[in-house]
Scaffold this motif. Sequence first.
Motif, PDB file in Angstrom:
ATOM      1  N   UNK A  61       0.820  -1.201   0.000  1.00  0.00           N
ATOM      2  CA  UNK A  61       0.000   0.000   0.000  1.00  0.00           C
ATOM      3  C   UNK A  61       0.863   1.265   0.000  1.00  0.00           C
ATOM      4  N   UNK A  62       1.968   1.242   0.750  1.00  0.00           N
ATOM      5  CA  UNK A  62       2.782   2.445   0.930  1.00  0.00           C
ATOM      6  C   UNK A  62       4.258   2.142   0.683  1.00  0.00           C
ATOM      7  N   UNK A  63       4.860   2.939  -0.176  1.00  0.00           N
ATOM      8  CA  UNK A  63       6.302   2.875  -0.423  1.00  0.00           C
ATOM      9  C   UNK A  63       6.938   4.061   0.279  1.00  0.00           C
ATOM     10  N   UNK A  64       7.927   3.776   1.112  1.00  0.00           N
ATOM     11  CA  UNK A  64       8.665   4.832   1.815  1.00  0.00           C
ATOM     12  C   UNK A  64      10.078   4.889   1.257  1.00  0.00           C
ATOM     13  N   UNK A  65      10.500   6.103   0.920  1.00  0.00           N
ATOM     14  CA  UNK A  65      11.843   6.332   0.386  1.00  0.00           C
ATOM     15  C   UNK A  65      12.570   7.249   1.357  1.00  0.00           C
ATOM     16  N   UNK A  66      13.788   6.851   1.730  1.00  0.00           N
ATOM     17  CA  UNK A  66      14.607   7.685   2.608  1.00  0.00           C
ATOM     18  C   UNK A  66      16.015   7.756   2.052  1.00  0.00           C
TER      19      UNK A  66
END
Length: 162
Positions: A61-66
Amino acid sequence: MEEHIYTEKLQSSLTTFLFVDLALIFMVLFGWRVTTVGWKFTPGLFLFLGVFFLFYVFNYRTLRIRVSEESLVLKFGLVRWRTELENIQDCAPDDPPLWIKYGGAGVHFAMVQGIYRAFFNFLEGPRILVTFKEKQGWVQALCFTTRQPDQILELLEGRILE
């Protein structure tokens, strides 16, 4: 603890809708087959696929990029990828063949033009291709969806050229 110089959180209604539809289709097929033929291979396969895509609904559902001074980290639910910036050889916008571009969402792996890639992507949106100096396992490149490709490219290019 690494200080993040860039963070992004993406969601895709289209990708979530696709996974919800697939989960529902296979659960309906399971219900229909189990009531008509009983518990056999085909209803079991439909149940497995329904549960599989239900997991996809929540996990992808959610892609997190750091991005930090040391690394690029992508997180898609339970799946996480970390690449040290010193291992990045190059980065550029990605425009893969259509079979790759629309052939999967979430996390998957494929050989494209002789390079084994990891993908963290949704069905739509711009993508960035990051190639590695040294393979991470079998993976030679990483492709991921972002809403801010120019900003990420500028950040990464500035750090890998230093």
